[in-house]
Design a protein around this motif. Structure first.
Motif, PDB file in Angstrom:
ATOM      1  N   ARG A 147     109.294  86.247  44.880  1.00  0.00           N
ATOM      2  CA  ARG A 147     110.292  87.289  45.150  1.00  0.00           C
ATOM      3  C   ARG A 147     110.274  88.401  44.101  1.00  0.00           C
ATOM      4  O   ARG A 147     110.554  89.557  44.412  1.00  0.00           O
ATOM      5  N   ARG A 148     109.927  88.078  42.875  1.00  0.00           N
ATOM      6  CA  ARG A 148     109.930  89.108  41.837  1.00  0.00           C
ATOM      7  C   ARG A 148     108.905  90.211  42.143  1.00  0.00           C
ATOM      8  O   ARG A 148     109.118  91.372  41.790  1.00  0.00           O
ATOM      9  N   TYR A 149     107.811  89.842  42.805  1.00  0.00           N
ATOM     10  CA  TYR A 149     106.796  90.846  43.126  1.00  0.00           C
ATOM     11  C   TYR A 149     107.173  91.637  44.377  1.00  0.00           C
ATOM     12  O   TYR A 149     106.859  92.812  44.489  1.00  0.00           O
ATOM     13  N   VAL A 150     107.868  90.969  45.292  1.00  0.00           N
ATOM     14  CA  VAL A 150     108.396  91.690  46.456  1.00  0.00           C
ATOM     15  C   VAL A 150     109.406  92.736  46.003  1.00  0.00           C
ATOM     16  O   VAL A 150     109.391  93.886  46.453  1.00  0.00           O
ATOM     17  N   ASN A 151     110.281  92.337  45.086  1.00  0.00           N
ATOM     18  CA  ASN A 151     111.259  93.273  44.533  1.00  0.00           C
ATOM     19  C   ASN A 151     110.577  94.406  43.777  1.00  0.00           C
ATOM     20  O   ASN A 151     111.006  95.571  43.850  1.00  0.00           O
ATOM     21  N   MET A 152     109.506  94.090  43.079  1.00  0.00           N
ATOM     22  CA  MET A 152     108.776  95.107  42.324  1.00  0.00           C
ATOM     23  C   MET A 152     108.205  96.169  43.255  1.00  0.00           C
ATOM     24  O   MET A 152     108.287  97.373  42.977  1.00  0.00           O
ATOM     25  N   VAL A 153     107.644  95.731  44.383  1.00  0.00           N
ATOM     26  CA  VAL A 153     107.100  96.682  45.350  1.00  0.00           C
ATOM     27  C   VAL A 153     108.207  97.548  45.937  1.00  0.00           C
ATOM     28  O   VAL A 153     108.035  98.755  46.128  1.00  0.00           O
ATOM     29  N   SER A 154     109.365  96.947  46.217  1.00  0.00           N
ATOM     30  CA  SER A 154     110.468  97.726  46.792  1.00  0.00           C
ATOM     31  C   SER A 154     110.964  98.794  45.828  1.00  0.00           C
ATOM     32  O   SER A 154     111.450  99.847  46.239  1.00  0.00           O
ATOM     33  N   ARG A 155     110.825  98.549  44.512  1.00  0.00           N
ATOM     34  CA  ARG A 155     111.278  99.518  43.506  1.00  0.00           C
ATOM     35  C   ARG A 155     110.192 100.499  43.091  1.00  0.00           C
ATOM     36  O   ARG A 155     110.443 101.692  42.940  1.00  0.00           O
ATOM     37  N   LEU A 156     108.973  99.979  42.924  1.00  0.00           N
ATOM     38  CA  LEU A 156     107.915 100.775  42.294  1.00  0.00           C
ATOM     39  C   LEU A 156     106.738 101.093  43.217  1.00  0.00           C
ATOM     40  O   LEU A 156     105.844 101.857  42.829  1.00  0.00           O
ATOM     41  N   SER A 160     102.081  99.235  42.223  1.00  0.00           N
ATOM     42  CA  SER A 160     102.516  98.541  41.005  1.00  0.00           C
ATOM     43  C   SER A 160     101.863  97.169  40.879  1.00  0.00           C
ATOM     44  O   SER A 160     101.731  96.642  39.770  1.00  0.00           O
ATOM     45  N   LEU A 161     101.432  96.582  41.999  1.00  0.00           N
ATOM     46  CA  LEU A 161     100.794  95.271  41.961  1.00  0.00           C
ATOM     47  C   LEU A 161      99.470  95.305  41.208  1.00  0.00           C
ATOM     48  O   LEU A 161      99.008  94.270  40.708  1.00  0.00           O
ATOM     49  N   ASP A 162      98.864  96.478  41.117  1.00  0.00           N
ATOM     50  CA  ASP A 162      97.588  96.606  40.398  1.00  0.00           C
ATOM     51  C   ASP A 162      97.734  96.223  38.928  1.00  0.00           C
ATOM     52  O   ASP A 162      96.746  95.879  38.271  1.00  0.00           O
ATOM     53  N   GLN A 163      98.947  96.292  38.401  1.00  0.00           N
ATOM     54  CA  GLN A 163      99.170  96.013  36.981  1.00  0.00           C
ATOM     55  C   GLN A 163      99.343  94.519  36.671  1.00  0.00           C
ATOM     56  O   GLN A 163      99.424  94.140  35.503  1.00  0.00           O
ATOM     57  N   LEU A 164      99.389  93.702  37.706  1.00  0.00           N
ATOM     58  CA  LEU A 164      99.583  92.269  37.502  1.00  0.00           C
ATOM     59  C   LEU A 164      98.313  91.625  36.945  1.00  0.00           C
ATOM     60  O   LEU A 164      97.200  92.130  37.114  1.00  0.00           O
ATOM     61  N   THR A 165      98.492  90.483  36.319  1.00  0.00           N
ATOM     62  CA  THR A 165      97.356  89.719  35.824  1.00  0.00           C
ATOM     63  C   THR A 165      96.595  89.101  36.999  1.00  0.00           C
ATOM     64  O   THR A 165      97.154  88.948  38.106  1.00  0.00           O
ATOM     65  N   PRO A 166      95.340  88.718  36.793  1.00  0.00           N
ATOM     66  CA  PRO A 166      94.595  88.042  37.866  1.00  0.00           C
ATOM     67  C   PRO A 166      95.308  86.800  38.387  1.00  0.00           C
ATOM     68  O   PRO A 166      95.276  86.528  39.597  1.00  0.00           O
ATOM     69  N   GLU A 167      95.953  86.042  37.489  1.00  0.00           N
ATOM     70  CA  GLU A 167      96.668  84.854  37.940  1.00  0.00           C
ATOM     71  C   GLU A 167      97.821  85.220  38.866  1.00  0.00           C
ATOM     72  O   GLU A 167      98.006  84.599  39.919  1.00  0.00           O
ATOM     73  N   ALA A 168      98.583  86.237  38.510  1.00  0.00           N
ATOM     74  CA  ALA A 168      99.701  86.658  39.348  1.00  0.00           C
ATOM     75  C   ALA A 168      99.199  87.146  40.702  1.00  0.00           C
ATOM     76  O   ALA A 168      99.784  86.830  41.750  1.00  0.00           O
ATOM     77  N   LYS A 169      98.113  87.913  40.690  1.00  0.00           N
ATOM     78  CA  LYS A 169      97.555  88.416  41.951  1.00  0.00           C
ATOM     79  C   LYS A 169      97.069  87.273  42.837  1.00  0.00           C
ATOM     80  O   LYS A 169      97.084  87.394  44.069  1.00  0.00           O
ATOM     81  N   SER A 170      96.668  86.176  42.219  1.00  0.00           N
ATOM     82  CA  SER A 170      96.133  85.053  42.999  1.00  0.00           C
ATOM     83  C   SER A 170      97.187  84.396  43.875  1.00  0.00           C
ATOM     84  O   SER A 170      96.854  83.632  44.777  1.00  0.00           O
ATOM     85  N   TRP A 171      98.459  84.668  43.614  1.00  0.00           N
ATOM     86  CA  TRP A 171      99.536  84.096  44.424  1.00  0.00           C
ATOM     87  C   TRP A 171      99.862  84.961  45.636  1.00  0.00           C
ATOM     88  O   TRP A 171     100.695  84.574  46.462  1.00  0.00           O
ATOM     89  N   LEU A 172      99.248  86.116  45.750  1.00  0.00           N
ATOM     90  CA  LEU A 172      99.555  87.069  46.809  1.00  0.00           C
ATOM     91  C   LEU A 172      98.389  87.189  47.793  1.00  0.00           C
ATOM     92  O   LEU A 172      97.297  86.688  47.540  1.00  0.00           O
ATOM     93  N   ALA A 173      98.643  87.884  48.890  1.00  0.00           N
ATOM     94  CA  ALA A 173      97.536  88.290  49.763  1.00  0.00           C
ATOM     95  C   ALA A 173      96.617  89.205  48.962  1.00  0.00           C
ATOM     96  O   ALA A 173      97.055  89.877  48.021  1.00  0.00           O
TER      97      ALA A 173
END
Length: 293
Positions: A147-156, A160-173
């Motif tokens: 949810r924190r990344y969904v909220n991040m997209v709604s705000r930024l 903004s997802l490009d700034q996440l670490t590879p591990e964080a990105k691995s949890w997303l599509a």
């Protein structure tokens, strides 16, 4: 300790028994065009698909009982020749390891709940399905985007997802994830009453894309998989949203959509409201108690 284990087992049995008591006086099942149908028709249709989407109102207690019944019957009917999986919007992808540890008996339920961020109605509405999966050694997919990344997209915004670490990105599509169809976008904007924007739509789409991606991964990994996925009805109504995103990842996937919603007059199929919102449409009695989240 033995008394505690016995109490937990009794609680599990009582919860499942309470689900089993749902009867047709509190719901009606229809096909996409409003013709009267039943649970057996849904179970028969499941035999020919890869994914069953059960779209719910999150506080619909009758709908939750029916979800359990559909999942149970799916396993009973097809579990010997297909690998039945339970997939849930209600758990986010970064807790998959915690889910697996619990299913494999490595951690007790108390630790599972303390570390997996379950919804407030987990015990009453989703626990029976997870326990059925655990008992029968079935895979449970924590499918949702954190949810924190969904909220991040709604705000930024999605960039903004490009700034996440590879591990964080691995949890997303995979990024960049797909856009929503125009039909789905229009429907979402109407739901928002004209107060939505591109970022909010993209955050909704991140949910859809991530859930569909992890379902698609399971289908790719195991060709004998049969996935039963639970999500809020809006995500899959009319085969939009999550269904559209899944077909981007697995164009040949065969999908069944069951949409559940409560109505005051649940014995009447309103063609202006209910036609084709699911391959099957289950209307439940709005007078029944609501689940508490």
């Amino acid at each position: 300790m033995k008394k505690l284990i016995k109490a937990l087992l009794i609680l599990s049995v009582l919860t499942i028994m309470s689900f089993a008591q749902v009867d047709e006086t509190h719901y009606r099942i229809y096909d996409a065009d409003g013709k009267s149908s039943n649970l057996s028709d849904i179970i028969t249709a499941i035999e020919k698909v890869d994914v069953v989407f059960l779209g719910e109102y999150h506080d619909d207690s009758v709908g939750h009982a029916l979800q359990f019944e559909i999942f149970k019957r799916t396993f009973e009917n097809y579990g010997k020749k297909r690998n039945v999986n339970l997939s849930l919007e209600m758990f986010e992808r970064d807790v998959q390891i915690v889910v697996n540890e619990y299913l494999n008996g490595l951690i007790p339920e108390k630790q599972f709940l303390a570390n997996s961020r379950p919804w407030g109605n987990y015990e009453t509405d989703y626990r029976p399905l997870v326990e059925l999966a655990k008992e029968n050694k079935l895979n449970v997919i924590a499918a949702n985007a954190p949810r924190r990344y969904v909220n991040m997209v709604s705000r930024l915004g999605r960039k903004s997802l490009d700034q996440l670490t590879p591990e964080a990105k691995s949890w997303l599509a995979p990024i960049p994830y797909g856009k929503s169809s125009q039909v789905y976008s229009d429907k979402f904007n109407a739901l928002m009453g004209g107060h939505g924007n591109e970022n909010i739509l993209d955050s909704q789409t991140l949910w859809d894309a991530t859930m569909s991606y992890w379902i698609a991964r399971q289908l790719k990994k195991d060709k004998k998989s049969l996935v039963v996925h639970l999500n809020g009805g809006f995500h899959t109504e009319s085969r939009l949203g999550t269904v559209e995103q899944l077909l981007k990842f697995r164009p040949k996937a065969k999908v069944l959509v069951v949409t559940m919603r409560y109505e005051e007059d649940f014995k009447t199929f309103d063609k202006t409201k209910h036609t084709a919102i699911g391959d099957f449409v289950i209307l439940t009695d709005t007078k029944q108690p609501r689940s508490k989240r």
